[in-house]
Design a protein around this motif. Structure first.
Motif, PDB file in Angstrom:
ATOM      1  N   ILE A 116      -4.413 -11.281 -16.170  1.00 32.54           N
ATOM      2  CA  ILE A 116      -3.262 -11.753 -15.060  1.00 32.54           C
ATOM      3  C   ILE A 116      -2.320 -10.990 -15.113  1.00 32.54           C
ATOM      4  CG2 ILE A 116      -2.413 -12.874 -13.810  1.00 32.54           C
ATOM      5  CD1 ILE A 116      -3.876 -15.334 -14.538  1.00 32.54           C
ATOM      6  N   GLN A 117      -1.202 -10.802 -15.966  1.00 36.81           N
ATOM      7  CA  GLN A 117      -0.564 -10.080 -16.170  1.00 36.81           C
ATOM      8  C   GLN A 117      -0.618  -8.756 -16.305  1.00 36.81           C
ATOM      9  OE1 GLN A 117       2.387 -11.345 -15.855  1.00 36.81           O
ATOM     10  NE2 GLN A 117       3.294 -11.250 -18.090  1.00 36.81           N
ATOM     11  N   TRP A 118      -2.047  -8.038 -16.559  1.00 37.00           N
ATOM     12  CA  TRP A 118      -2.931  -6.501 -16.575  1.00 37.00           C
ATOM     13  C   TRP A 118      -2.707  -6.372 -15.633  1.00 37.00           C
ATOM     14  CZ3 TRP A 118      -7.576  -5.118 -14.985  1.00 37.00           C
ATOM     15  CH2 TRP A 118      -7.270  -3.732 -15.150  1.00 37.00           C
ATOM     16  N   ILE A 119      -3.383  -7.213 -14.759  1.00 37.71           N
ATOM     17  CA  ILE A 119      -3.207  -7.132 -12.719  1.00 37.71           C
ATOM     18  C   ILE A 119      -1.964  -6.591 -12.771  1.00 37.71           C
ATOM     19  CG2 ILE A 119      -4.227  -7.745 -10.868  1.00 37.71           C
ATOM     20  CD1 ILE A 119      -6.683  -9.527 -12.398  1.00 37.71           C
ATOM     21  N   ILE A 120      -1.288  -7.909 -12.653  1.00 33.91           N
ATOM     22  CA  ILE A 120       0.160  -7.774 -12.168  1.00 33.91           C
ATOM     23  C   ILE A 120       1.063  -6.953 -12.188  1.00 33.91           C
ATOM     24  CG2 ILE A 120       2.457  -9.015 -11.959  1.00 33.91           C
ATOM     25  CD1 ILE A 120       1.057 -11.456 -12.759  1.00 33.91           C
ATOM     26  N   ASN A 121       0.735  -6.434 -14.041  1.00 39.84           N
ATOM     27  CA  ASN A 121       1.607  -4.720 -13.799  1.00 39.84           C
ATOM     28  C   ASN A 121       1.339  -3.708 -13.234  1.00 39.84           C
ATOM     29  OD1 ASN A 121       3.542  -5.927 -16.120  1.00 39.84           O
ATOM     30  ND2 ASN A 121       2.164  -5.594 -17.578  1.00 39.84           N
ATOM     31  N   ILE A 122       0.009  -3.687 -12.696  1.00 35.86           N
ATOM     32  CA  ILE A 122      -1.046  -2.158 -12.462  1.00 35.86           C
ATOM     33  C   ILE A 122      -0.228  -2.393 -10.598  1.00 35.86           C
ATOM     34  CG2 ILE A 122      -2.869  -1.577 -11.510  1.00 35.86           C
ATOM     35  CD1 ILE A 122      -4.413  -2.535 -13.531  1.00 35.86           C
ATOM     36  N   PHE A 123       0.282  -3.642 -10.371  1.00 32.40           N
ATOM     37  CA  PHE A 123       0.460  -3.592  -9.143  1.00 32.40           C
ATOM     38  C   PHE A 123       1.503  -3.433  -8.744  1.00 32.40           C
ATOM     39  CE2 PHE A 123      -3.465  -5.451  -7.842  1.00 32.40           C
ATOM     40  CZ  PHE A 123      -3.416  -5.258  -6.415  1.00 32.40           C
ATOM     41  N   TRP A 124       1.998  -3.934  -9.993  1.00 38.01           N
ATOM     42  CA  TRP A 124       3.925  -3.655 -10.238  1.00 38.01           C
ATOM     43  C   TRP A 124       4.682  -2.239 -10.246  1.00 38.01           C
ATOM     44  CZ3 TRP A 124       7.792  -7.302  -9.403  1.00 38.01           C
ATOM     45  CH2 TRP A 124       8.817  -7.500  -9.839  1.00 38.01           C
ATOM     46  N   SER A 125       3.804  -1.726 -11.225  1.00 35.20           N
ATOM     47  CA  SER A 125       4.136  -0.149 -11.101  1.00 35.20           C
ATOM     48  C   SER A 125       3.785   0.740 -10.296  1.00 35.20           C
ATOM     49  CB  SER A 125       3.058   0.262 -12.487  1.00 35.20           C
ATOM     50  OG  SER A 125       1.542   0.768 -11.996  1.00 35.20           O
ATOM     51  N   ILE A 126       3.034   0.676  -9.131  1.00 35.72           N
ATOM     52  CA  ILE A 126       3.298   1.374  -7.928  1.00 35.72           C
ATOM     53  C   ILE A 126       4.161   0.949  -7.435  1.00 35.72           C
ATOM     54  CG2 ILE A 126       1.552   1.912  -5.750  1.00 35.72           C
ATOM     55  CD1 ILE A 126      -1.119   0.894  -7.626  1.00 35.72           C
ATOM     56  N   PRO A 127       4.908   2.396  -6.948  1.00 36.19           N
ATOM     57  CA  PRO A 127       5.569   1.682  -5.445  1.00 36.19           C
ATOM     58  C   PRO A 127       5.164   0.986  -3.890  1.00 36.19           C
ATOM     59  CG  PRO A 127       6.130   4.107  -6.013  1.00 36.19           C
ATOM     60  CD  PRO A 127       4.622   3.606  -6.849  1.00 36.19           C
ATOM     61  N   THR A 128       6.091  -0.124  -3.485  1.00 32.87           N
ATOM     62  CA  THR A 128       5.555  -0.396  -2.620  1.00 32.87           C
ATOM     63  C   THR A 128       5.311  -0.527  -1.255  1.00 32.87           C
ATOM     64  OG1 THR A 128       7.162  -3.034  -3.095  1.00 32.87           O
ATOM     65  CG2 THR A 128       6.312  -3.022  -1.248  1.00 32.87           C
ATOM     66  N   LEU A 129       6.033   0.149  -1.317  1.00 33.92           N
ATOM     67  CA  LEU A 129       6.004   0.826   0.333  1.00 33.92           C
ATOM     68  C   LEU A 129       4.763   2.371   0.204  1.00 33.92           C
ATOM     69  CD1 LEU A 129       6.798   1.830   3.753  1.00 33.92           C
ATOM     70  CD2 LEU A 129       7.885   3.632   2.835  1.00 33.92           C
ATOM     71  N   LEU A 130       4.205   2.501  -1.041  1.00 35.74           N
ATOM     72  CA  LEU A 130       3.214   3.440  -1.213  1.00 35.74           C
ATOM     73  C   LEU A 130       1.840   2.840  -1.539  1.00 35.74           C
ATOM     74  CD1 LEU A 130       4.241   5.947  -3.816  1.00 35.74           C
ATOM     75  CD2 LEU A 130       4.437   6.522  -1.297  1.00 35.74           C
ATOM     76  N   LEU A 131       2.126   1.735  -1.654  1.00 42.86           N
ATOM     77  CA  LEU A 131       0.851   1.090  -2.025  1.00 42.86           C
ATOM     78  C   LEU A 131       0.848   0.233  -0.581  1.00 42.86           C
ATOM     79  CD1 LEU A 131      -1.453  -0.656  -3.732  1.00 42.86           C
ATOM     80  CD2 LEU A 131       0.558  -2.196  -4.207  1.00 42.86           C
ATOM     81  N   VAL A 132       1.647  -0.436   0.279  1.00 46.29           N
ATOM     82  CA  VAL A 132       0.949  -0.598   1.483  1.00 46.29           C
ATOM     83  C   VAL A 132       0.442   0.825   2.370  1.00 46.29           C
ATOM     84  CG1 VAL A 132       2.593  -1.569   3.877  1.00 46.29           C
ATOM     85  CG2 VAL A 132       2.618  -2.859   1.542  1.00 46.29           C
ATOM     86  N   ILE A 133       1.498   1.798   2.518  1.00 41.90           N
ATOM     87  CA  ILE A 133       1.005   2.675   3.636  1.00 41.90           C
ATOM     88  C   ILE A 133      -0.668   3.073   3.056  1.00 41.90           C
ATOM     89  CG2 ILE A 133       0.840   5.332   3.905  1.00 41.90           C
ATOM     90  CD1 ILE A 133       4.064   4.836   3.790  1.00 41.90           C
ATOM     91  N   ALA A 134      -1.531   3.005   1.123  1.00 39.42           N
ATOM     92  CA  ALA A 134      -2.623   3.162   0.650  1.00 39.42           C
ATOM     93  C   ALA A 134      -3.682   2.219   1.697  1.00 39.42           C
ATOM     94  CB  ALA A 134      -2.316   3.081  -0.598  1.00 39.42           C
ATOM     95  N   ILE A 135      -3.030   1.014   1.301  1.00 42.18           N
ATOM     96  CA  ILE A 135      -3.936  -0.168   2.626  1.00 42.18           C
ATOM     97  C   ILE A 135      -4.326   0.041   3.669  1.00 42.18           C
ATOM     98  CG2 ILE A 135      -4.263  -2.709   2.000  1.00 42.18           C
ATOM     99  CD1 ILE A 135      -3.164  -3.068  -0.225  1.00 42.18           C
ATOM    100  N   THR A 136      -3.337   0.184   4.566  1.00 47.87           N
ATOM    101  CA  THR A 136      -2.937   0.734   5.858  1.00 47.87           C
ATOM    102  C   THR A 136      -4.066   1.003   6.011  1.00 47.87           C
ATOM    103  OG1 THR A 136      -0.544  -0.174   5.795  1.00 47.87           O
ATOM    104  CG2 THR A 136      -1.392   0.362   8.006  1.00 47.87           C
ATOM    105  N   LEU A 137      -3.747   2.618   5.036  1.00 45.74           N
ATOM    106  CA  LEU A 137      -4.785   3.624   5.526  1.00 45.74           C
ATOM    107  C   LEU A 137      -6.273   2.959   5.722  1.00 45.74           C
ATOM    108  CD1 LEU A 137      -2.890   6.827   4.377  1.00 45.74           C
ATOM    109  CD2 LEU A 137      -3.244   6.001   7.172  1.00 45.74           C
ATOM    110  N   ALA A 138      -6.873   2.588   3.824  1.00 49.10           N
ATOM    111  CA  ALA A 138      -7.912   2.040   3.685  1.00 49.10           C
ATOM    112  C   ALA A 138      -8.376   1.141   4.954  1.00 49.10           C
ATOM    113  CB  ALA A 138      -7.407   1.492   2.601  1.00 49.10           C
ATOM    114  N   LEU A 139      -7.242   0.485   5.530  1.00 49.92           N
ATOM    115  CA  LEU A 139      -7.997  -0.847   6.702  1.00 49.92           C
ATOM    116  C   LEU A 139      -7.380  -0.408   7.786  1.00 49.92           C
ATOM    117  CD1 LEU A 139      -6.262  -3.821   4.761  1.00 49.92           C
ATOM    118  CD2 LEU A 139      -8.130  -3.477   4.453  1.00 49.92           C
ATOM    119  N   GLY A 140      -7.359   0.794   7.953  1.00 52.61           N
ATOM    120  CA  GLY A 140      -7.391   1.428   9.249  1.00 52.61           C
ATOM    121  C   GLY A 140      -5.603   0.956  10.079  1.00 52.61           C
ATOM    122  N   LYS A 141      -5.566   1.348  11.408  1.00 55.19           N
ATOM    123  CA  LYS A 141      -4.565   0.899  12.027  1.00 55.19           C
ATOM    124  C   LYS A 141      -4.834  -0.003  12.850  1.00 55.19           C
ATOM    125  CE  LYS A 141      -2.389   6.021  11.837  1.00 55.19           C
ATOM    126  NZ  LYS A 141      -1.773   7.254  12.719  1.00 55.19           N
ATOM    127  N   GLY A 142      -3.374  -0.813  12.885  1.00 52.21           N
ATOM    128  CA  GLY A 142      -4.105  -2.121  13.738  1.00 52.21           C
ATOM    129  C   GLY A 142      -3.210  -3.306  13.695  1.00 52.21           C
TER     130      GLY A 142
END
Length: 363
Positions: free
Chosen positions: A197-223
């Motif tokens: 679980i720490q490994w998963i947390i560190n992966i998410f923690w290493s990605i800038p939050t705004l970039l991660l949100v943008i990536a997930i938003t583009l993957a799920l679609g705008k809405g």
């Protein structure tokens, strides 16, 4: 045990009530929450998303007044209309002058340039017999003026609170479900489970939050809902780290060892004995995440990948009107910014107040 729990709750309530700013923030949040739910009971524009527009009255100053011909609606209002607005609403007609002749009402449509309008007519048969003239032609006041599309700015501003409050609740709920669950498992069981679980947390923690949100938003679609989920999926990491640390320290306490000796299940020990003692940091993180979710959604809407037109959002309203700061109508961008500021600060202050109230170490 029950009496002790009740006394702790009463003591926490007394501490909370004694903090002026915490109580004020609480009532501000309650007021905005009730206002967002019953928005269509109070706002002037009853159309869905308050999207009634007329370019002839765009960018008018607060207090602007215009006469309107109110056309008969096809159907009466339903409960759904009070919640989301009318989808079948016939927009009123903004006019300069009018007169009645031969069972018809003649009018000049509102325009900043009179020579561009021509006299038009409507038959009075469109209305019910004996409909008073005061119900056909009314004087409309735009208390906060109109935006660049000629929409009622006050109505859009009030409806914008729905998006901000909704994304706060959804994003915080998602972050708490994931963060508390994974953090509890990692902290309580330790070993390889904790390491994974720490490994998963560190992966998410290493990605800038705004970039991660943008990536997930583009993957799920705008809405609307896609943004809510994207923001929630990026906010659980901090919750998991804090919960993990709290459980690691609490599981060594004597009352936890006693609970294990009595044969209580791990689920009961975590939910009944450990998590209640980690309530204060959870509340503080939730309040901070609520504020962060509001700011993040506004930022995404400002960039054009958040809630989409015509849904009113404070971030989108700032984007649409920030150019007016230079032309003497700065309030079009400042009002939604100030509303966002008040809501975010209220959640931060109520979080700090609850932390102090629930902390058994404070007097």
């Amino acid at each position: 045990m029950i009496e002790s729990s009740n006394s702790n709750i009463k003591l926490a309530l007394q501490k909370f009530k004694s903090n002026f700013w915490g109580v004020l923030s609480f009532w501000i949040i309650i007021f905005l929450f009730i206002l967002s739910i019953g928005a269509f009971l109070v706002i002037p524009d009853q159309a869905k998303n308050a999207n009634t527009s007329d370019l002839a009255i765009h960018s008018k100053s607060p207090g602007f007044q215009v006469s309107q011909i109110i056309l008969p609606q096809k159907q009466s209002r339903t409960i759904k209309d009070f919640l989301v607005g009318r989808t079948d609403m016939i927009n009123p007609i903004n006019i300069d002058t009018f007169f009645i002749k031969n069972d018809s009402i003649y009018y000049l449509p509102y325009s900043n340039e009179q020579h561009h309008t021509s006299l038009q007519a409507l038959s009075l048969d469109n209305w019910k017999p004996h409909t008073p003239l005061k119900q056909i032609v009314v004087k409309r006041t735009f208390y906060l003026g109109t935006d660049n599309q000629g929409r009622d700015f006050l109505s859009r501003l009030v409806l914008g609170s729905r998006v901000s409050i909704s994304i706060g609740f959804v994003a915080v709920s998602i972050s708490l479900i994931l963060g508390v669950t994974l953090g509890s498992i990692a902290g309580y069981y330790g070993g390889k489970v904790d390491g994974f679980i720490q490994w998963i947390i560190n992966i998410f923690w290493s990605i800038p939050t705004l970039l991660l949100v943008i990536a997930i938003t583009l993957a799920l679609g705008k809405g609307f809902w896609q943004v809510f989920i994207a923001v929630g999926l990026t906010m659980w990491v901090e919750v998991a780290r804090v919960i993990r640390g709290q459980i690691i320290s609490l599981k060594q306490q004597q009352y936890i060892i006693a609970a294990k000796a009595l044969g209580y299940s791990n689920f009961r020990i975590i939910t009944k004995h450990i998590l209640p003692n980690a309530l204060a940091p959870i509340i503080v993180i939730s309040a901070a995440n609520f504020a962060s979710a509001i700011l993040m959604e506004s930022g995404l809407s400002f960039l054009g990948i958040g809630t989409q037109i015509p849904t009113p959002s404070w971030g989108a309203m700032i984007k649409e009107n920030y150019n007016y700061i230079l032309v003497g109508k700065a309030y079009l961008a400042l009002f939604p910014g100030f509303a966002m500021f008040v809501l975010v600060v209220s959640f931060m202050m109520i979080g700090n107040t609850l932390r102090d109230a629930l902390d058994v170490k404070t007097k």
